[in-house]
Design a protein around this motif. Structure first.
Motif, mmCIF file in Angstrom:
data_model
loop_
_atom_site.group_PDB
_atom_site.id
_atom_site.type_symbol
_atom_site.label_atom_id
_atom_site.label_comp_id
_atom_site.label_asym_id
_atom_site.label_seq_id
_atom_site.Cartn_x
_atom_site.Cartn_y
_atom_site.Cartn_z
ATOM 1 N N THR A 101 0.832 -1.198 0.000
ATOM 2 C CA THR A 101 0.000 0.000 0.000
ATOM 3 C C THR A 101 0.863 1.243 0.000
ATOM 4 N N ALA A 102 0.536 2.178 -0.871
ATOM 5 C CA ALA A 102 1.242 3.459 -0.921
ATOM 6 C C ALA A 102 0.198 4.569 -0.914
ATOM 7 N N ASP A 103 0.313 5.478 0.047
ATOM 8 C CA ASP A 103 -0.660 6.557 0.197
ATOM 9 C C ASP A 103 0.097 7.827 0.578
ATOM 10 N N GLY A 104 0.264 8.727 -0.388
ATOM 11 C CA GLY A 104 1.034 9.930 -0.106
ATOM 12 C C GLY A 104 2.474 9.564 0.220
ATOM 13 N N ASN A 105 2.930 9.905 1.422
ATOM 14 C CA ASN A 105 4.290 9.573 1.842
ATOM 15 C C ASN A 105 4.353 8.270 2.638
ATOM 16 N N SER A 106 3.224 7.598 2.773
ATOM 17 C CA SER A 106 3.165 6.362 3.562
ATOM 18 C C SER A 106 3.339 5.143 2.674
ATOM 19 N N ARG A 107 4.150 4.189 3.119
ATOM 20 C CA ARG A 107 4.364 2.928 2.415
ATOM 21 C C ARG A 107 4.241 1.798 3.425
ATOM 22 N N SER A 108 3.497 0.759 3.085
ATOM 23 C CA SER A 108 3.366 -0.362 4.012
ATOM 24 C C SER A 108 3.195 -1.661 3.247
ATOM 25 N N VAL A 109 3.597 -2.758 3.894
ATOM 26 C CA VAL A 109 3.463 -4.091 3.323
ATOM 27 C C VAL A 109 2.941 -5.025 4.404
ATOM 28 N N SER A 110 1.936 -5.810 4.069
ATOM 29 C CA SER A 110 1.436 -6.822 4.994
ATOM 30 C C SER A 110 1.494 -8.180 4.311
ATOM 31 N N VAL A 111 1.680 -9.224 5.102
ATOM 32 C CA VAL A 111 1.781 -10.581 4.584
ATOM 33 C C VAL A 111 0.825 -11.480 5.346
ATOM 34 N N ALA A 112 0.069 -12.293 4.618
ATOM 35 C CA ALA A 112 -0.840 -13.257 5.243
ATOM 36 C C ALA A 112 -0.600 -14.636 4.635
ATOM 37 N N PRO A 113 -0.416 -15.672 5.473
ATOM 38 C CA PRO A 113 -0.319 -15.639 6.938
ATOM 39 C C PRO A 113 0.835 -14.736 7.377
ATOM 40 N N ASP A 114 0.715 -14.185 8.590
ATOM 41 C CA ASP A 114 1.656 -13.190 9.078
ATOM 42 C C ASP A 114 3.095 -13.689 9.050
ATOM 43 N N ASP A 115 3.972 -12.910 8.436
ATOM 44 C CA ASP A 115 5.405 -13.204 8.396
ATOM 45 C C ASP A 115 6.128 -11.870 8.464
ATOM 46 N N ARG A 116 6.554 -11.506 9.673
ATOM 47 C CA ARG A 116 7.141 -10.178 9.879
ATOM 48 C C ARG A 116 8.458 -10.002 9.135
ATOM 49 N N GLU A 117 9.227 -11.077 8.994
ATOM 50 C CA GLU A 117 10.515 -10.971 8.314
ATOM 51 C C GLU A 117 10.323 -10.629 6.841
ATOM 52 N N ILE A 118 9.422 -11.346 6.173
ATOM 53 C CA ILE A 118 9.161 -11.073 4.759
ATOM 54 C C ILE A 118 8.565 -9.681 4.588
ATOM 55 N N ALA A 119 7.638 -9.309 5.476
ATOM 56 C CA ALA A 119 7.017 -7.990 5.402
ATOM 57 C C ALA A 119 8.066 -6.886 5.547
ATOM 58 N N ALA A 120 9.020 -7.089 6.464
ATOM 59 C CA ALA A 120 10.065 -6.089 6.682
ATOM 60 C C ALA A 120 10.978 -5.970 5.463
ATOM 61 N N ARG A 121 11.326 -7.103 4.855
ATOM 62 C CA ARG A 121 12.202 -7.083 3.682
ATOM 63 C C ARG A 121 11.526 -6.366 2.517
ATOM 64 N N LEU A 122 10.250 -6.675 2.317
ATOM 65 C CA LEU A 122 9.524 -6.046 1.207
ATOM 66 C C LEU A 122 9.278 -4.566 1.466
ATOM 67 N N THR A 123 9.007 -4.213 2.735
ATOM 68 C CA THR A 123 8.802 -2.805 3.081
ATOM 69 C C THR A 123 10.066 -2.006 2.801
ATOM 70 N N SER A 124 11.212 -2.590 3.140
ATOM 71 C CA SER A 124 12.490 -1.929 2.890
ATOM 72 C C SER A 124 12.707 -1.693 1.402
ATOM 73 N N LEU A 125 12.410 -2.707 0.592
ATOM 74 C CA LEU A 125 12.567 -2.578 -0.855
ATOM 75 C C LEU A 125 11.640 -1.507 -1.423
ATOM 76 N N LEU A 126 10.398 -1.493 -0.941
ATOM 77 C CA LEU A 126 9.416 -0.530 -1.438
ATOM 78 C C LEU A 126 9.830 0.891 -1.072
ATOM 79 N N HIS A 127 10.276 1.102 0.169
ATOM 80 C CA HIS A 127 10.718 2.431 0.600
ATOM 81 C C HIS A 127 11.942 2.869 -0.190
ATOM 82 N N TRP A 128 12.888 1.958 -0.367
ATOM 83 C CA TRP A 128 14.127 2.292 -1.065
ATOM 84 C C TRP A 128 13.841 2.758 -2.481
#
Length: 229
Positions: free
Chosen positions: A44-71
């Motif tokens: 999800t990207a909204d203005g200056n906000s970027r977020s990634v969620s993963v289901a079933p929940d996987d915080r490691e994958i979500a963090a890696r993808l969030t980093s890539l999206l922000h970068w």
């Protein structure tokens, strides 16, 4: 490139590569990626906000993808960076996702597409290279709707309904269009696959085709392989 077969129902066979859906409402961009193993990634990207969620929940994958999206988002507009807008970033991510068969494969490919790292080249067989074809698959009231736009400039719209099939292509080619209807109607009439299964096959083959003629040829091959005695 291996063409997926029609064997089994879509729910049993699922899909061989990720499926995507995208919502754009004003400044809000949302990309949902559904992988064959059941994992769903939502970006999800909204203005200056970027977020990634993963289901079933996987915080490691979500963090890696969030980093890539922000970068990547932070580099938009920089001289020499291939993406000039957030829309282009999301489109690039969606195109790659449609050729990925797992989340890990998707992440490795994403590092290359977003030019995050060139230190660890992606193995040749890691991600099949899609064409520039854009294919949208969506459920309709009585079935499925596919809209395919090829890099050649050709386009087709296909409606697979409970009791019928509708086909429109640009440019028109009466002989080819008749052959398309013959093939699709034959599969539907033979009841060798559900409408959902057929729609998935049409979409997956189109992703790796450069024009309608190539798509029809590969679709023939996939169906022929399935119907072998």
């Amino acid at each position: 490139m291996g063409i997926p077969s029609l064997s089994g129902s879509a729910r049993e066979r699922r899909h061989s590569v990720a499926l995507t859906s995208k919502d754009i409402e004003g400044d809000l961009l949302m990309l949902r990626i559904m992988f064959p193993d059941g994992t769903t990634v939502t970006m999800t990207a909204d203005g200056n906000s970027r977020s990634v969620s993963v289901a079933p929940d996987d915080r490691e994958i979500a963090a890696r993808l969030t980093s890539l999206l922000h970068w990547s988002s932070d580099r938009v507009g920089e001289p020499g960076y291939p993406f000039t807008s957030l829309n282009q970033v999301i489109y690039g991510i969606e195109t790659l996702a449609r050729s990925a068969m797992s989340v890990e494969q998707f992440i490795e490919g994403l590092r290359e597409v977003l030019e995050v790292s060139n230190k660890h080249p992606m193995p040749e067989v890691s991600v099949r290279t899609p064409s520039l074809t854009v294919v949208d698959l969506s459920p309709s009231r009585n079935g499925w709707f596919i809209d395919a736009r090829f890099q050649s400039g050709e386009r087709f719209k296909l409606a697979i309904n409970k009791a019928s099939i509708g086909w429109v292509a640009v440019p028109r080619d009466p002989t080819r269009d008749q052959e398309v209807m013959k093939v699709l109607s034959g599969v539907k009439g033979a009841r060798v696959a559900s409408d959902e299964d057929l729609a998935l096959l049409v979409m997956e083959v189109a992703h790796y085709s450069t024009d309608i003629a190539r798509w029809l040829h590969d679709l023939h091959s996939a169906i022929s392989e399935t119907l072998k005695p």
